[in-house]
Design a protein around this motif. Structure first.
Motif, PDB file in Angstrom:
ATOM      1  N   PHE A 103       0.838  -1.203   0.000  1.00 21.43           N
ATOM      2  CA  PHE A 103       0.000   0.000   0.000  1.00 21.43           C
ATOM      3  C   PHE A 103       0.872   1.253   0.000  1.00 21.43           C
ATOM      4  CE2 PHE A 103      -2.259   3.169   2.635  1.00 21.43           C
ATOM      5  CZ  PHE A 103      -3.492   3.233   1.997  1.00 21.43           C
ATOM      6  N   GLN A 104       1.844   1.236   0.914  1.00 24.64           N
ATOM      7  CA  GLN A 104       2.738   2.383   1.043  1.00 24.64           C
ATOM      8  C   GLN A 104       3.605   2.565  -0.207  1.00 24.64           C
ATOM      9  OE1 GLN A 104       4.856   2.002   4.753  1.00 24.64           O
ATOM     10  NE2 GLN A 104       6.413   3.436   4.095  1.00 24.64           N
ATOM     11  N   ARG A 105       4.093   1.445  -0.735  1.00 25.21           N
ATOM     12  CA  ARG A 105       4.937   1.526  -1.931  1.00 25.21           C
ATOM     13  C   ARG A 105       4.161   2.119  -3.114  1.00 25.21           C
ATOM     14  NH1 ARG A 105       9.092   1.682   0.523  1.00 25.21           N
ATOM     15  NH2 ARG A 105      10.248  -0.146   1.182  1.00 25.21           N
ATOM     16  N   GLN A 153       1.643   4.163  -2.988  1.00 20.89           N
ATOM     17  CA  GLN A 153       1.507   5.607  -2.734  1.00 20.89           C
ATOM     18  C   GLN A 153       2.788   6.336  -3.112  1.00 20.89           C
ATOM     19  OE1 GLN A 153       0.511   5.762   1.444  1.00 20.89           O
ATOM     20  NE2 GLN A 153      -1.630   6.202   0.977  1.00 20.89           N
ATOM     21  N   GLU A 154       3.916   5.759  -2.697  1.00 20.86           N
ATOM     22  CA  GLU A 154       5.192   6.423  -2.976  1.00 20.86           C
ATOM     23  C   GLU A 154       5.445   6.528  -4.477  1.00 20.86           C
ATOM     24  OE1 GLU A 154       7.102   4.878   1.184  1.00 20.86           O
ATOM     25  OE2 GLU A 154       7.670   3.911  -0.688  1.00 20.86           O
ATOM     26  N   VAL A 168       3.231   6.602  -6.892  1.00 21.33           N
ATOM     27  CA  VAL A 168       2.345   7.602  -7.490  1.00 21.33           C
ATOM     28  C   VAL A 168       2.840   9.008  -7.150  1.00 21.33           C
ATOM     29  CG1 VAL A 168       0.028   8.577  -7.422  1.00 21.33           C
ATOM     30  CG2 VAL A 168       0.330   6.108  -7.538  1.00 21.33           C
ATOM     31  N   ASN A 169       3.205   9.209  -5.898  1.00 24.31           N
ATOM     32  CA  ASN A 169       3.682  10.530  -5.499  1.00 24.31           C
ATOM     33  C   ASN A 169       4.985  10.896  -6.190  1.00 24.31           C
ATOM     34  OD1 ASN A 169       1.565  11.150  -3.798  1.00 24.31           O
ATOM     35  ND2 ASN A 169       2.502  10.134  -2.044  1.00 24.31           N
ATOM     36  N   LYS A 170       5.793   9.884  -6.453  1.00 25.58           N
ATOM     37  CA  LYS A 170       7.096  10.160  -7.049  1.00 25.58           C
ATOM     38  C   LYS A 170       6.977  10.494  -8.532  1.00 25.58           C
ATOM     39  CE  LYS A 170      11.591   7.942  -7.800  1.00 25.58           C
ATOM     40  NZ  LYS A 170      12.392   6.745  -7.528  1.00 25.58           N
ATOM     41  N   TYR A 171       6.148   9.733  -9.235  1.00 27.63           N
ATOM     42  CA  TYR A 171       6.102   9.912 -10.693  1.00 27.63           C
ATOM     43  C   TYR A 171       4.883  10.698 -11.166  1.00 27.63           C
ATOM     44  CZ  TYR A 171       9.896   6.557 -10.804  1.00 27.63           C
ATOM     45  OH  TYR A 171      11.089   5.938 -10.616  1.00 27.63           O
ATOM     46  N   GLY A 172       3.876  10.861 -10.259  1.00 31.23           N
ATOM     47  CA  GLY A 172       2.707  11.619 -10.649  1.00 31.23           C
ATOM     48  C   GLY A 172       2.047  11.046 -11.879  1.00 31.23           C
ATOM     49  N   ASP A 212      -5.683  -0.829  -3.434  1.00 28.63           N
ATOM     50  CA  ASP A 212      -6.273  -0.044  -2.356  1.00 28.63           C
ATOM     51  C   ASP A 212      -5.670   1.360  -2.322  1.00 28.63           C
ATOM     52  OD1 ASP A 212      -8.223  -0.205  -0.382  1.00 28.63           O
ATOM     53  OD2 ASP A 212      -7.335  -2.012   0.484  1.00 28.63           O
ATOM     54  N   GLN A 259      -7.773   4.775  -2.888  1.00 25.20           N
ATOM     55  CA  GLN A 259      -7.924   5.792  -1.847  1.00 25.20           C
ATOM     56  C   GLN A 259      -7.297   7.120  -2.251  1.00 25.20           C
ATOM     57  OE1 GLN A 259      -6.938   4.341   2.108  1.00 25.20           O
ATOM     58  NE2 GLN A 259      -7.786   2.341   1.593  1.00 25.20           N
ATOM     59  N   MET A 260      -6.309   7.061  -3.147  1.00 23.70           N
ATOM     60  CA  MET A 260      -5.719   8.322  -3.608  1.00 23.70           C
ATOM     61  C   MET A 260      -6.567   8.947  -4.705  1.00 23.70           C
ATOM     62  SD  MET A 260      -1.711   7.248  -3.759  1.00 23.70           S
ATOM     63  CE  MET A 260      -0.922   8.861  -3.714  1.00 23.70           C
ATOM     64  N   VAL A 282      -6.646   8.166  -7.942  1.00 20.98           N
ATOM     65  CA  VAL A 282      -5.853   8.465  -9.131  1.00 20.98           C
ATOM     66  C   VAL A 282      -6.073   7.424 -10.234  1.00 20.98           C
ATOM     67  CG1 VAL A 282      -4.064   9.710  -7.904  1.00 20.98           C
ATOM     68  CG2 VAL A 282      -3.872   7.241  -8.164  1.00 20.98           C
ATOM     69  N   PHE A 322     -11.798  -3.773  -6.728  1.00 21.62           N
ATOM     70  CA  PHE A 322     -10.924  -2.907  -7.545  1.00 21.62           C
ATOM     71  C   PHE A 322     -11.109  -3.172  -9.030  1.00 21.62           C
ATOM     72  CE2 PHE A 322      -8.710  -4.074  -3.573  1.00 21.62           C
ATOM     73  CZ  PHE A 322      -8.972  -2.892  -2.908  1.00 21.62           C
TER      74      PHE A 322
END
Lengths: 338, 388, 329
Positions: B259-261, B263-264, B266-270, B289, B293-294, B296, B314
């Motif tokens: 989950f965390q990976r 998010q990271e 997505v946040n890193k590459y947008g 998940d 939740q983001m 995107v 999903f």
């Protein structure tokens, strides 16, 4: 700062200004400040390398992912302050998550599914407290045993089946009031409450006293057994809340024990400046410790650390933080000694 | 004291030089980041879509020509149990995950149909090969007729399995193989290159042939995952050279970490990140998940290897439009039939196919493997036909 | 010591017999006898030479590390990094041999040296920088595991020559080879603890470190030695493990520290320091292995076995506490 409140400050006829200065210095030298500074500097360094790290969404993710570790670390800190430890937390987290999920999926009211992990968490931890306080089993042994019992018992009962189709209302951690994920509110509110309680309540001070000097605490009329029961009870409460944050984050619940989480929680408490020998440490430090761990984990992805080296770099940074704490403590001790 | 501190520091520096050098190395050597999670074995990419019809015939004959000799092992002085009741140890990689609960279910289904087979499921709670070895030793001592395993490490498990063969125990693999001579047969759920093709094709259908993708794998030491990634890269190299591979990150068998990976990433590459391959049944729901939740999913989706029940929400909300998997219940089911056929003397070295109940006839490939069939791609259209 | 009078010695002997029965070792022996009797009834395959030798093979690695861990816990310390040192050394063995083309013999030696150095790093910080052992080894637990992943790039090294398997998979004089390692190491560790000034120093440190310093015991040197010893033994165990499973993986030995600590603690070594014996640790080790094996042979599944082990761990300490209170006063 609280770390040293149990020790009398050197007597001096300092002026108010001098006192303020001393207070400021104590604050600058505290582990909380160092951690906060570490988090900020690390974030800035990563941000300089990859500006996307600074996006609001990313920072919120980091905080949100820290929350369940931080909340569990609050309880762990209190336990460690008394000179004990709990290595069964991850197993407990798994068991409580399954209980919550099973209740929710079997159409019990949602509030019950949220309350149950807290109640069972407290009960199980009180049992551990009983083993430690009244039956005099060292905490590390009692919780090592409990870890086995909970872990094996969980698989034995559930067969490891995942829990699907949870009701929509169950997902507390997915809510975002005012655009901020729910776990973040829990993390800050609980830390604040605990910090105030530890500092100003009689029980809070008694906890430090028991950890600092058992004999002196006993002589001053503090019941060590009662304090230990309280401490494990609080830990159970915190693990219960942590479970809710953890289990309501996902659409499915994995009925197994999350791997290695107990070490992350203990590490958060330890880099937060709690002394493993007991007697000192703060809950704010524990929360910052949890955030620092997540910041390291996340930051390394952003600066392209090779996936193979993620763990090593993380271990190294943790070691450095711990060493900083040790040196800080030593300087404080020698300053007091003068 | 001072001298000793200096010694300590020098020692630390020595130990840590590679650690400190590593981030720099990785940053300067961007393409190598993508090679993470691969193994060193040769790859064998399948034909690209479109070329398939043209390639079908020659490929088939080519395969037929290079028939591999039977290369499995055989038990020593195994008792003849044809038609008799047998006890089978079902030893998955670990218990406590949905995927292996499904293979166990399949084994039991078949055992019920056959009527003369008892399945005992026992395995470690963490994917540890050392624990698996202990289980094997204990059950061989206890006296078991057949061991059906899914190994956590193909090499490490082999000595224990060879020992089981020597004690006259039948050994059949499923899901994750050992060395060939340490077991009689291996029930292969899907060929690695077949999986790789299904994964990459599914992804390209969603993000286009020039999309940017990342991989969330399970553990960096997981043999199946490494094999799939190698084959995926080889296949994409051949068929979609413009596919842009960004990065591979590990998530262990931990939903929270996956989950965390996600998010990271997505946040890193947008918006530069179009798709995430989730390489395990735990990483799949974790990543989906996170994307859900983001909010995107209109720009980043995940294509994962996971079970339909875990991924249903999903698939329905479009965050994981395609999920690739064989049917693990069928895998367990086929394994049970293979076991019976071996015991009854119907599946002997050199056989080319085997009867597997409702699954019909399954082919033998690579000498001593039984192939379940091509992987299934779960989508919104067919997801409700599956319940496991 | 040696010139004491005979009656004195006898009463010492009686006392020590009494102590042995009332100590944790006595409790363990009783539990073990009960367990063996029950398990041998529930499974006919349990009490056979083959099975017992095989079980001994499986417990060797944990056993080797449990020896230095006993010393460490007697001094009131702990070493959580042993599982990671184990994995790190195993990986280095494979990596040096396969990737760096070391001769295998040299790779084995080098991996043991690296394990020992890892222990030395712990030791230096614990002794000279005075980092509490649990904190230092918690940090190096992550660090060494990370090194194992990083250096090996998560690749496993396999395909060792045949002679290498002599140590982990074959027999020597009728007993699995690695058990000889455990026997020799145990005797060495036992003598060191029970019969030398070093041993008495270890107990003294556990009872009162400052007192030990004042009474002229070279505390620093002793502490340094035991953590280095732990690194060394972890590396030796890793070598035997590699030979047994014929491959090196970056994740081998994960969680092993808890098995080691469980064996030591079950063996009667007090986690707060000051007491404990090598034979107690070995009894604890054997009891854990017998329980795991015997329950499995009797048809109990792995998950239930874990529960039983947890309960036995707590109960044995509980019984011991009770006996101490009841009979010692």
């Amino acid at each position: 700062m609280t770390a040293t409140t149990s020790k009398p400050l050197p007597q001096s006829e300092a002026t108010p200004l001098g006192q303020q200065l001393r207070g400021l210095l104590a604050f600058l030298g505290s582990q909380e400040f160092i951690l906060a500074l570490g988090i900020v500097l690390l974030s800035l360094a990563v941000y300089a390398d990859n500006p996307r790290f600074g996006a609001e969404r990313n920072l919120l993710s980091i905080l949100s992912n820290s929350a369940y570790i931080a909340v569990a670390a609050l309880g762990m800190t209190v336990v460690i302050i008394t000179g004990n430890i709990d290595i069964s937390v991850a197993a407990l987290l798994g068991v409580l998550g399954t209980i919550a999920g099973q209740l929710a999926v079997h159409d019990y009211p949602i509030w019950l599914a949220w309350l149950a992990p807290i109640v069972f968490g407290i009960l199980i931890e009180l049992f551990i407290g009983f083993l430690v306080a009244y039956l005099r089993i060292p905490a590390i042994v009692a919780t090592l045993g409990m870890m086995s019992v909970l872990k094996g018992g969980l698989i034995f009962v559930t067969g490891g089946a995942w829990i699907y189709d949870l009701p929509k209302g169950f997902f507390l951690a997915q809510r975002q009031p005012l655009g901020i994920p729910m776990p973040i509110y829990f993390m800050f509110a609980l830390t604040l409450l605990m910090a105030i309680w530890m500092r100003y309540s009689a029980t809070g001070r008694a906890i430090y006293a028991v950890g600092g000097n058992r004999e002196a605490a006993r002589l001053s009329g503090i019941s060590e057994k009662r304090i230990l029961m309280t401490v494990f009870g609080i830990n159970g409460l915190m693990v219960g809340i942590s479970t809710i944050l953890f289990a309501t984050q996902f659409t499915t619940i994995q009925s197994t024990v999350p791997p290695g989480v107990e070490l992350t929680i203990i590490t958060a408490a330890v880099i937060g400046g709690v002394s493993i020998l007991g007697g000192s440490g703060t809950v704010i430090g524990a929360m910052l410790g949890a955030i620092l761990i997540r910041t390291i984990q996340s930051g390394m992805i952003f600066v392209n650390v090779s996936a193979y080296w993620l763990q090593a770099v993380q271990g190294l940074l943790i070691l450095l933080t711990v060493l900083v704490d040790i040196f800080r403590r030593r300087r404080q001790m020698s300053a007091i000694g003068k | 004291m001072l001298k000793k501190s200096v010694v300590a520091l020098v020692l630390v520096a020595m130990l840590l030089t590679p650690v400190l050098a590593a981030p720099l190395k990785a940053a300067n050597d961007a393409p190598s980041r993508m090679l993470l999670g691969q193994d060193d074995l040769p790859t064998n990419p399948l034909a690209c879509p479109g070329e398939e019809e043209a390639m079908e015939e020659p490929a088939a004959t080519e395969e037929a020509e290079e028939v591999v000799e039977y290369n499995g092992g055989q038990p020593v002085d195994a008792p003849d149990l044809a038609g008799q009741d047998i006890r089978v140890l079902d030893l998955p990689k670990l218990i406590g995950i949905a995927y292996f609960a499904a293979t166990t279910k399949g084994l039991n289904e078949a055992a019920e149909e056959l009527g003369n087979m008892e399945i005992i499921t026992d395995a470690p709670t963490e994917a540890s090969v050392d624990d698996q070895i202990t289980f094997i030793e204990n059950y061989v001592t206890q006296g078991i007729d057949v061991i059906a395993f899914a190994s956590n490490d193909p090499v490490a498990i082999s000595p224990a399995l060879r020992n089981a063969l020597e004690q006259g125990v039948h050994v059949i693999g499923f899901d994750a193989d050992s060395e060939p001579d340490a077991r009689e047969w291996f029930v292969n759920q899907a060929t690695f290159n077949g999986m790789a093709k299904a994964m990459v094709d599914s992804m390209v259908e969603e993000v286009g042939a020039d999309g940017s993708v990342a991989i969330i794998t399970s553990s960096l030491t997981a043999p199946n995952q490494n094999r799939w990634i190698s084959e995926m890269l080889a296949y994409a190299d051949k068929c979609y050279p413009d596919l842009n591979w960004l990065e591979t990150v590990p998530s262990e068998e931990d939903q929270q970490l996956a989950f965390q990976r996600a998010q990271e990433l997505v946040n890193k590459y947008g918006e530069d990140l179009d798709g995430i391959f989730a390489m395990s049944s735990v990483a799949g729901p974790g990543a989906a998940d996170a994307l859900t939740q983001m909010g995107v999913c209109d720009q980043t989706i995940t294509v994962g290897i996971s079970t339909p029940n875990q991924m249903r929400p999903f698939i329905e909300n479009g965050c994981a439009p395609k999920v690739v998997l064989w049917n693990p219940i069928d895998l367990g089911y086929a394994t049970a039939y293979v076991i019976r056929a071996v015991i009854d003397g119907e599946l002997l070295p050199g056989a080319t196919e085997v009867e597997a109940g409702r699954l019909g006839t399954l082919p033998v490939i690579n000498g001593s493997e039984i192939l379940l069939g091509p992987p299934t791609v779960f989508t919104q259209e067919n997801i409700n036909d599956f319940d496991f | 010591m040696t010139t004491q009078e005979a009656p004195q010695e006898r009463s010492n002997l009686q006392l020590s017999i009494r102590n042995a029965f009332l100590g944790q070792e006595g409790v363990l022996v009783v539990i073990m006898v009960i367990a063996v009797i029950v398990l041998s009834f529930t499974s006919e395959n349990f009490l056979t030479v083959d099975n017992l030798l095989n079980q001994a093979r499986l417990m060797t690695e944990v056993g080797l590390i449990a020896l230095p861990m006993t010393y460490i816990i007697i001094t009131g310390g702990i070493d959580l990094s042993v599982g990671s040192i184990f994995g790190f050394s195993a990986v280095m063995l494979g990596w040096l041999w396969k990737e760096q083309s070391f001769p295998l013999e040299a790779a084995i030696l080098a991996s043991i040296v690296i394990g020992t150095l890892s222990g030395l790093l712990n030791a230096l910080f614990i002794v000279y920088v005075r980092v509490p052992p649990i904190i230092m080894t918690l940090a190096t637990l992550a660090l060494y595991r990370g090194m194992a992943y990083g250096i090996s790039q998560a690749r496993s090294a396999r395909g060792y020559p045949d002679w290498f398997f002599q140590f982990g998979q074959r027999d020597f004089l009728g007993i699995p080879t690695q058990i000889w390692f455990l026997i020799v190491a145990s005797i060495f560790a036992w003598i060191l603890l029970a019969r030398t000034p070093f041993g008495r120093g270890i107990y003294a440190i556990g009872n009162n470190e400052i007192g030990a310093r004042f009474s002229g015991i070279p505390v620093n040197r002793y502490l340094l030695f035991i953590y280095v010893f732990a690194g060394f033994m972890s590396a030796v165990a890793a070598f035997l493990f590699t030979s047994r499973v014929s491959t090196t993986r970056a994740d081998s030995g994960t969680g092993m520290e808890l098995d080691v600590i469980a064996a030591v603690v079950l063996g009667g070594t007090s986690i707060v320091g000051g007491s404990g014996t090598i034979h107690g640790t070995l009894l604890g080790l054997v009891l854990l292995q017998l329980l795991k094996n015997g329950l499995s042979l009797s048809g109990v599944k792995g998950d239930a076995t874990i529960v039983v082990i947890g309960v036995v761990l707590i109960l044995s300490i509980l019984i011991n506490n009770y006996i101490q209170k009841r009979f010692r006063q």
